[in-house]
Scaffold this active site. Structure first.
Site, mmCIF file in Angstrom:
data_model
loop_
_atom_site.group_PDB
_atom_site.id
_atom_site.type_symbol
_atom_site.label_atom_id
_atom_site.label_comp_id
_atom_site.label_asym_id
_atom_site.label_seq_id
_atom_site.Cartn_x
_atom_site.Cartn_y
_atom_site.Cartn_z
ATOM 1 N N CYS A 122 0.856 -1.178 0.000
ATOM 2 C CA CYS A 122 0.000 0.000 0.000
ATOM 3 C C CYS A 122 0.891 1.226 0.000
ATOM 4 C CB CYS A 122 -0.949 0.011 1.196
ATOM 5 S SG CYS A 122 -0.514 -1.098 2.536
ATOM 6 N N GLU A 185 -7.114 9.307 2.245
ATOM 7 C CA GLU A 185 -6.769 8.901 0.895
ATOM 8 C C GLU A 185 -7.987 8.549 0.054
ATOM 9 O OE1 GLU A 185 -2.477 6.727 1.679
ATOM 10 O OE2 GLU A 185 -4.278 5.473 1.699
#
Length: 274
Positions: A122, A185
């Site tokens: 990630c 995000e």
């Protein structure tokens, strides 16, 4: 100076707001040209501090690009609380022969979410690389995923061809890491089925393992394990169902193929999880 007593100071970062967004307003748009906080990183791991200079792509709540800011700025809760939002990806790599998922445990040296288990990789597409800003076909985040799989897990990019990533959807989430740090995000979820060679970067990864669905559920049930918040959200709402589909769509040789999930999900919109 203790990291818990690190001083926060203010500075102005120049960012460009595209013309078509100048008359629009949202927390993310307003934060993208606000006076933002910064922090002294001298007490943190030197390599992880250096990586905080990389520039993330700022976006609004619909994932429209607004400009760029360094990772340090993007991950401070003082700025996240103003609405600052950036683009990211979460990659899930499955072994074709048995459909097991590759997990990593983040290194202790990580500034955000250290020592936590999470999906394979990630991270962020960077404004520093033109190829990672390409939005058509989610190309930029796929290029970034291949780059970071090599950086974090030592997987050669020849084993993670960009065209083999399957984009599913993107989620908008917010998660604090500590008093100073957090994530906010628009996160692209990517699946990849591939036989990969793992040579972990120990400054990034403390441990890794392959798990099947039952083994992952057992890890979630064990209170000794800590997990990143985005991974828990994706697992709770999406992962296990998509994993079932992946296993159900094995090819004629009995292998799982991430591209078989093409069209499974409407990935045209941002799924809000805040």
């Amino acid at each position: 100076m203790s990291r818990h007593l690190a001083s926060i100071f203010f500075r102005t970062t120049r960012r460009y707001t595209p013309r078509h967004l100048r008359k629009m307003s949202s927390p993310a748009v307003e934060a993208s040209h606000a006076v933002l906080s910064s922090i002294d990183l001298s007490t943190y791991d030197p390599e992880q501090s250096r990586l905080m200079d990389e520039r993330c792509i700022l976006v609004d709540e619909q994932d429209r690009a607004l400009g760029a800011a360094d990772k340090k700025t993007c991950h401070l809760m003082a700025n996240i609380n103003k609405g600052l939002l950036h683009r990211a990806f979460s990659a899930f790599v499955f072994r074709p022969s048995d459909g097991k998922l590759l997990l990593q445990q983040r290194a202790t040296e990580k500034i955000t979410f250290p020592d936590m288990w999470t999906n394979t990789c990630c991270s962020h597409p960077l404004d520093d690389f033109e190829a990672e800003k390409v939005e058509e076909g989610q190309l930029g985040v796929k290029v970034a995923a291949s780059r970071k799989l090599e950086h974090e897990l030592g997987i050669p990019q020849t084993q993670t061809p960009v065209g083999q990533f399957q984009y599913l959807t993107k989620i908008h989430y917010l998660a604090p890491s500590s008093g100073f740090w957090g994530e906010h995000e628009v996160d692209y979820i990517l699946f990849l089925s591939a036989d990969v060679t793992v040579k972990p970067n120990l400054n990034e990864i403390r441990d890794y393992k392959y798990v099947d669905k039952a083994e992952l559920q057992a890890m979630f049930d064990d209170p000794a394990n800590l997990f990143t918040p985005w991974f828990k959200l994706i697992a709770r709402d999406f992962l296990f169902g998509w994993w079932d589909e992946l296993l159900n769509r094995r090819d004629s040789g009995g292998k799982v193929v991430a591209k078989s999930l093409d069209g499974l999900v409407d990935g045209s919109r941002v799924v809000k999880m805040v």
